[in-house]
Motif scaffolding. Structure first.
Motif, PDB file in Angstrom:
ATOM      1  N   UNK A  21     -27.981  80.293 -13.780  1.00 43.10           N
ATOM      2  CA  UNK A  21     -29.413  80.515 -13.612  1.00 43.10           C
ATOM      3  C   UNK A  21     -29.706  82.004 -13.770  1.00 43.10           C
ATOM      4  N   UNK A  22     -30.996  82.343 -13.815  1.00 39.74           N
ATOM      5  CA  UNK A  22     -31.370  83.757 -13.890  1.00 39.74           C
ATOM      6  C   UNK A  22     -30.866  84.512 -12.663  1.00 39.74           C
ATOM      7  N   UNK A  23     -30.948  83.880 -11.504  1.00 40.88           N
ATOM      8  CA  UNK A  23     -30.462  84.524 -10.295  1.00 40.88           C
ATOM      9  C   UNK A  23     -28.965  84.760 -10.331  1.00 40.88           C
ATOM     10  N   UNK A  24     -28.226  83.760 -10.809  1.00 37.33           N
ATOM     11  CA  UNK A  24     -26.775  83.914 -10.907  1.00 37.33           C
ATOM     12  C   UNK A  24     -26.420  84.998 -11.917  1.00 37.33           C
ATOM     13  N   UNK A  25     -27.167  85.084 -13.004  1.00 37.51           N
ATOM     14  CA  UNK A  25     -26.918  86.134 -13.985  1.00 37.51           C
ATOM     15  C   UNK A  25     -27.157  87.517 -13.370  1.00 37.51           C
ATOM     16  N   UNK A  79     -24.314  90.640 -13.256  1.00 32.34           N
ATOM     17  CA  UNK A  79     -24.427  92.010 -13.779  1.00 32.34           C
ATOM     18  C   UNK A  79     -24.394  93.029 -12.652  1.00 32.34           C
ATOM     19  N   UNK A  80     -24.817  92.628 -11.450  1.00 31.69           N
ATOM     20  CA  UNK A  80     -24.663  93.522 -10.297  1.00 31.69           C
ATOM     21  C   UNK A  80     -23.192  93.696  -9.971  1.00 31.69           C
ATOM     22  N   UNK A  81     -22.438  92.595  -9.981  1.00 27.51           N
ATOM     23  CA  UNK A  81     -21.010  92.649  -9.656  1.00 27.51           C
ATOM     24  C   UNK A  81     -20.238  93.508 -10.642  1.00 27.51           C
ATOM     25  N   UNK A 140     -30.027  92.959 -16.219  1.00 24.29           N
ATOM     26  CA  UNK A 140     -30.890  91.865 -15.765  1.00 24.29           C
ATOM     27  C   UNK A 140     -32.300  91.997 -16.330  1.00 24.29           C
ATOM     28  N   UNK A 141     -32.712  93.231 -16.638  1.00 24.68           N
ATOM     29  CA  UNK A 141     -34.057  93.464 -17.171  1.00 24.68           C
ATOM     30  C   UNK A 141     -34.054  93.774 -18.668  1.00 24.68           C
ATOM     31  N   UNK A 142     -32.887  93.677 -19.276  1.00 20.36           N
ATOM     32  CA  UNK A 142     -32.777  93.901 -20.711  1.00 20.36           C
ATOM     33  C   UNK A 142     -33.412  92.707 -21.440  1.00 20.36           C
ATOM     34  N   UNK A 143     -34.301  92.973 -22.366  1.00 25.22           N
ATOM     35  CA  UNK A 143     -35.005  91.895 -23.059  1.00 25.22           C
ATOM     36  C   UNK A 143     -34.068  90.937 -23.781  1.00 25.22           C
ATOM     37  N   UNK A 144     -32.861  91.393 -24.103  1.00 23.99           N
ATOM     38  CA  UNK A 144     -31.898  90.508 -24.762  1.00 23.99           C
ATOM     39  C   UNK A 144     -31.372  89.428 -23.814  1.00 23.99           C
ATOM     40  N   UNK A 203     -30.137  84.923 -23.628  1.00 23.82           N
ATOM     41  CA  UNK A 203     -28.702  85.187 -23.417  1.00 23.82           C
ATOM     42  C   UNK A 203     -27.848  84.420 -24.419  1.00 23.82           C
ATOM     43  N   UNK A 204     -28.249  83.203 -24.734  1.00 22.57           N
ATOM     44  CA  UNK A 204     -27.527  82.455 -25.771  1.00 22.57           C
ATOM     45  C   UNK A 204     -27.655  83.132 -27.129  1.00 22.57           C
TER      46      UNK A 204
END
Length: 400
Positions: A254-258, A262-264, A271-275, A282-283
């Motif tokens: 999910x977005x939250x898990x992603x 990236x924090x880890x 997390x805020x990168x438009x890509x 992300x795919x």
């Protein structure tokens, strides 16, 4: 409902006419729950699985794992007396399970219609590769054939590589589980209706029914699922990565898990990168995202990577070997490997069905039988044969 100290299937008797894997796995699952399983084997040769490697002191460890907790009765089903004994045993049973090629049980006189004449409430399960009907019904089937034809192999392997089989007999095991599930449902139904049932369980049907991610694409869009290696076919990042001493997996479902991932890895700005703002993005930019995670993983041990991800709440874990699993403290606490016994080998390790039934009695030590180890005891206790009659049948080669 509180269990009164009885095994779940105590009092249920099963005649096991199966061999190799799918059928024996089904009946082993039921034996684990306390059913009395009487396994019929050919005198001398035994069941085919007894000749499958690996071996310990000339005994198949493959066979022992699949036939734990059963009684072995050696009957010659090519002999009229042997078949007659099998029919008489079936008349004392609640369930019969067979995995002959379609038509073989009928030729032996051990099919459902015949046995139901002696035992109208019988639950009878036929396990086969392709089912009892259809244009492929008579095709010989082994696990690899079913993995290939069910669609499983087509979605397994690296995206640019060959279709690959799963590294275990998945089709056999899945079919055995479905057969045991069906038998339990039929027994439950019999308690309400007083009627037995005939079950037609096919390996192809079983595996096909489990391919839900691929089927959700194929059935609703018309697009075939594709091989994607260790990544999830629809969600990224769900993949494996290499640390300095081995591989690990993580699941960004999910977005939250992603954001946690990236924090880890010390890249919260991603997390805020438009890509990478949502799963579709992300795919589309899998390569860049995978490179960022891989760079982080390459500078850490597997334990360090998993510890950081777990601390951030990310579903993750090391890629363990079977030896790693067996040696883990968690396997010990959960009782993944239990102790059994064999007349030749003494104490042996076994693997039981994995469901913990709270309130059920502690599992008994299970025995992996030798060929015909229980012939005399079963024929005496269930059919009332005396020593003279048993000796006569043995002289006629009907039993061993």
């Amino acid at each position: 409902m509180e269990n009164k100290g009885k095994n779940i299937l105590e009092g249920v008797r099963i005649l096991d006419l199966t061999r190799v894997m799918s059928g024996p796995f089904c009946t082993a699952m039921l034996a684990d729950l306390g059913a009395e399983v009487i396994k019929i084997e050919m005198p001398g040769f035994g069941e085919e699985g007894r000749h499958f490697a690996p071996f310990k002191e000339e005994l198949s460890t493959y066979f022992m794992l699949l036939n734990r907790g059963k009684k072995s009765v050696a009957l010659n089903l090519k002999d009229a007396d042997g078949v007659r004994l099998a029919r008489e045993l079936a008349a004392t049973c609640d369930v019969v399970v067979e995995n002959f090629r379609p038509g073989v049980a009928a030729r032996l006189g051990l099919d459902h219609e015949t046995l139901r004449g002696d035992n109208p409430n019988l639950v009878y399960a036929s396990i086969s590769g392709f089912g009892q009907d259809g244009p492929l019904a008579n095709w010989p089937a082994f696990d690899l054939v079913i993995q290939a034809m069910s669609g499983l192999m087509s979605i397994t392997g690296e995206r640019d590589g060959r279709a690959m089989a799963v590294g275990e007999s998945f089709a056999d095991v899945a079919t055995g589980m479905f057969a045991s599930w069906g038998i339990l449902a039929a027994l439950f139904d019999r308690e309400r209706t007083g009627e037995g049932r005939y079950l037609d369980v096919a390996m192809l049907d079983s595996v096909f029914s489990m391919l839900l991610t691929g089927l959700s694409r194929q059935l609703y869009t018309g697009a075939d699922a594709r091989r994607v290696g260790n990544r999830h076919p629809e969600t990224y990042p769900v993949d494996s990565f290499s640390a300095t001493d081995g591989d690990f997996v993580l699941v960004g479902f999910s977005d939250g898990a992603f954001r946690s991932i990236v924090t880890a890895i010390g890249r919260p700005e991603l997390a805020d990168d438009l890509r990478f703002t949502d799963n579709r993005a992300r795919n589309a930019h899998e390569g860049e995202l995978r490179a960022a995670i891989a760079e982080w993983a390459a500078g850490r041990t597997r334990a360090e990577a998993v510890e950081a991800l777990q601390k951030a709440g990310v579903p993750s874990g090391p890629v363990w070997s079977l030896g790693d699993v067996v040696a883990s403290p968690h396997a010990s606490v959960r009782g993944l490997v239990s102790q059994g016994t064999n007349a030749v080998l003494g104490d042996i390790p076994l693997v039981r069905q994995p469901v913990h039934f709270h309130g059920a009695p502690a599992p008994e030590t299970q025995r992996a039988p030798l060929i015909g180890e229980d012939t005399d005891a079963v024929l005496t206790s269930l059919l009332g044969l005396d020593a003279g009659r048993i000796a006569d049948l043995r002289n006629k080669k009907a039993i061993a």
